[in-house]
Design a protein around this motif. Structure first.
Motif, mmCIF file in Angstrom:
data_model
loop_
_atom_site.group_PDB
_atom_site.id
_atom_site.type_symbol
_atom_site.label_atom_id
_atom_site.label_comp_id
_atom_site.label_asym_id
_atom_site.label_seq_id
_atom_site.Cartn_x
_atom_site.Cartn_y
_atom_site.Cartn_z
ATOM 1 N N VAL A 1 45.056 36.333 31.926
ATOM 2 C CA VAL A 1 44.582 35.093 32.664
ATOM 3 C C VAL A 1 45.445 34.931 33.973
ATOM 4 C CG1 VAL A 1 44.795 32.600 32.326
ATOM 5 C CG2 VAL A 1 43.788 33.826 30.561
ATOM 6 N N ALA A 2 46.760 35.377 33.767
ATOM 7 C CA ALA A 2 47.538 35.286 34.987
ATOM 8 C C ALA A 2 46.913 36.116 36.107
ATOM 9 C CB ALA A 2 48.896 35.507 34.710
ATOM 10 N N ARG A 3 46.504 37.277 35.632
ATOM 11 C CA ARG A 3 46.039 38.320 36.787
ATOM 12 C C ARG A 3 44.919 37.915 37.089
ATOM 13 N NH1 ARG A 3 47.579 42.326 32.980
ATOM 14 N NH2 ARG A 3 45.082 42.541 32.381
ATOM 15 N N GLY A 4 43.704 37.363 36.515
ATOM 16 C CA GLY A 4 42.573 36.868 36.787
ATOM 17 C C GLY A 4 42.483 35.590 37.853
ATOM 18 N N LEU A 5 43.646 34.850 37.486
ATOM 19 C CA LEU A 5 43.935 33.392 38.366
ATOM 20 C C LEU A 5 44.320 34.076 39.809
ATOM 21 C CD1 LEU A 5 45.315 31.141 35.945
ATOM 22 C CD2 LEU A 5 43.107 31.002 37.044
ATOM 23 N N LEU A 6 45.272 34.840 39.650
ATOM 24 C CA LEU A 6 45.989 35.356 41.029
ATOM 25 C C LEU A 6 45.214 36.114 41.877
ATOM 26 C CD1 LEU A 6 49.692 36.129 39.793
ATOM 27 C CD2 LEU A 6 48.892 34.110 40.810
ATOM 28 N N ARG A 7 44.126 37.015 41.247
ATOM 29 C CA ARG A 7 43.303 37.797 41.860
ATOM 30 C C ARG A 7 42.152 36.906 42.516
ATOM 31 N NH1 ARG A 7 42.355 42.381 44.417
ATOM 32 N NH2 ARG A 7 40.162 43.272 43.866
ATOM 33 N N LEU A 8 41.817 35.821 41.896
ATOM 34 C CA LEU A 8 40.790 35.018 42.260
ATOM 35 C C LEU A 8 41.206 34.064 43.343
ATOM 36 C CD1 LEU A 8 37.594 33.895 41.773
ATOM 37 C CD2 LEU A 8 38.884 32.021 40.515
ATOM 38 N N LEU A 9 42.471 33.683 43.326
ATOM 39 C CA LEU A 9 43.100 32.631 44.245
ATOM 40 C C LEU A 9 43.955 33.458 45.316
ATOM 41 C CD1 LEU A 9 44.050 29.897 41.857
ATOM 42 C CD2 LEU A 9 41.998 30.197 43.051
ATOM 43 N N ASP A 10 43.840 34.757 45.394
ATOM 44 C CA ASP A 10 44.404 35.440 46.515
ATOM 45 C C ASP A 10 44.147 34.699 47.783
ATOM 46 O OD1 ASP A 10 46.010 37.677 47.903
ATOM 47 O OD2 ASP A 10 43.787 38.702 48.217
ATOM 48 N N ARG A 11 45.364 34.349 48.543
ATOM 49 C CA ARG A 11 45.051 33.618 49.513
ATOM 50 C C ARG A 11 44.463 34.170 50.866
ATOM 51 N NH1 ARG A 11 49.231 29.319 50.849
ATOM 52 N NH2 ARG A 11 47.738 28.190 51.475
ATOM 53 N N ARG A 12 43.662 33.120 51.624
ATOM 54 C CA ARG A 12 43.297 33.703 52.896
ATOM 55 C C ARG A 12 43.458 32.595 53.999
ATOM 56 N NH1 ARG A 12 42.888 37.825 50.327
ATOM 57 N NH2 ARG A 12 40.961 39.401 50.302
ATOM 58 N N PRO A 13 43.643 32.814 55.227
ATOM 59 C CA PRO A 13 43.828 31.801 56.077
ATOM 60 C C PRO A 13 42.717 30.694 56.076
ATOM 61 C CG PRO A 13 43.720 33.984 57.535
ATOM 62 C CD PRO A 13 43.306 34.188 55.966
ATOM 63 N N HIS A 14 43.126 29.420 56.404
ATOM 64 C CA HIS A 14 42.403 28.121 56.136
ATOM 65 C C HIS A 14 41.690 28.037 54.788
ATOM 66 C CE1 HIS A 14 42.191 29.048 60.390
ATOM 67 N NE2 HIS A 14 41.630 30.194 60.251
ATOM 68 N N THR A 15 42.790 28.524 53.695
ATOM 69 C CA THR A 15 42.448 28.096 52.250
ATOM 70 C C THR A 15 43.663 27.417 51.667
ATOM 71 O OG1 THR A 15 41.467 30.079 51.938
ATOM 72 C CG2 THR A 15 42.135 29.207 49.981
ATOM 73 N N THR A 16 43.323 26.290 51.020
ATOM 74 C CA THR A 16 44.478 25.191 50.461
ATOM 75 C C THR A 16 44.083 25.238 48.959
ATOM 76 O OG1 THR A 16 43.179 23.269 50.943
ATOM 77 C CG2 THR A 16 44.456 24.252 52.674
#
Length: 226
Positions: free
Chosen positions: A157-172
């Motif tokens: 679950v942790a890997r899936g969330l962090l992978r999906l929410l990998d931050r990009r510019p203009h993302t909050t």
């Protein structure tokens, strides 16, 4: 772990769909027909089994080829009409009540801590906030190439969330009421692209629902949001 296990960053998946729609639009000349062709492409992707998808060496290339083939087939039919069949949604998950309901204050504390861990992209911070048998559901509605099956276990679950929410510019990533309790809302360039709701027991999140289905997010983008 492979891509079926961990998924892909949400920003990449959004870019992928936009590129496919642009390709179909160029070929078909209609925004509605382009969206329909891309929906059909994703329907074919999800019609395959996990092992079949895993054998595709470059999913993005497969999707491009599929969209091109769908558009060419439609263009070959004189007076073709846009498909009206809707893409089937993922099964609705009924949320069972937590065995040990958290107080509102405790729930909010866990949600805010999860947010900090995700913003920091720190798995060590996130793991203690998830129950050992935590489960996550990723609802793309067949229109975003998210994980299909529920993800079980704290590590996955942790890997899936962090992978999906990998931050990009203009993302909050901000806390917001989601059907009552506090959840998390992901915005990219000002638009809501994902909504997370959590079920908390004690000091841990036991279930996480991640909605990235564009159809289900329309209401979030229909008017001004804080």
């Amino acid at each position: 772990m492979n891509r079926v296990d961990d998924g892909s960053p949400l920003a990449d998946l959004l870019d992928e769909r936009r590129a496919l729609v642009a390709l179909a639009h160029r070929m078909l000349g209609s925004a509605d027909d382009a969206e329909s062709a891309v929906d059909e492409c994703y329907r074919r992707w999800y019609a395959m089994s996990d092992p079949e998808r895993e054998r595709v060496p470059v999913p993005a290339a497969w999707l491009v080829g599929s969209v091109e083939g769908i558009c060419e087939d439609r263009l070959a039919v004189p007076g073709f009409e846009r498909l009206t069949d809707s893409v089937p949604d993922l099964p609705v998950v009924t949320r069972p009540p937590a065995t040990e309901p958290a107080t509102l204050r405790r729930h909010d504390a866990v949600v805010h801590a999860v947010r900090r861990a995700c913003l920091a992209a720190d798995q060590d911070l996130l793991l203690p906030l998830l129950a050992p048998d935590a489960t996550a559901w990723f609802d793309g509605g067949g229109k975003i190439r998210t994980l299909v099956a529920p993800v079980h276990g704290r590590d996955r679950v942790a890997r899936g969330l962090l992978r999906l929410l990998d931050r990009r510019p203009h993302t909050t990533l901000t806390p917001h009421s989601v059907n009552g309790p506090t959840g998390l809302v992901v915005r990219h360039e000002g638009r809501v692209v994902a909504v997370l709701s959590l079920e908390v027991s004690g000091a841990e999140a036991v279930r996480v629902w991640v909605v990235v289905n564009p159809d289900k997010l329309r209401s979030w983008n229909a008017g001004p949001r804080p």
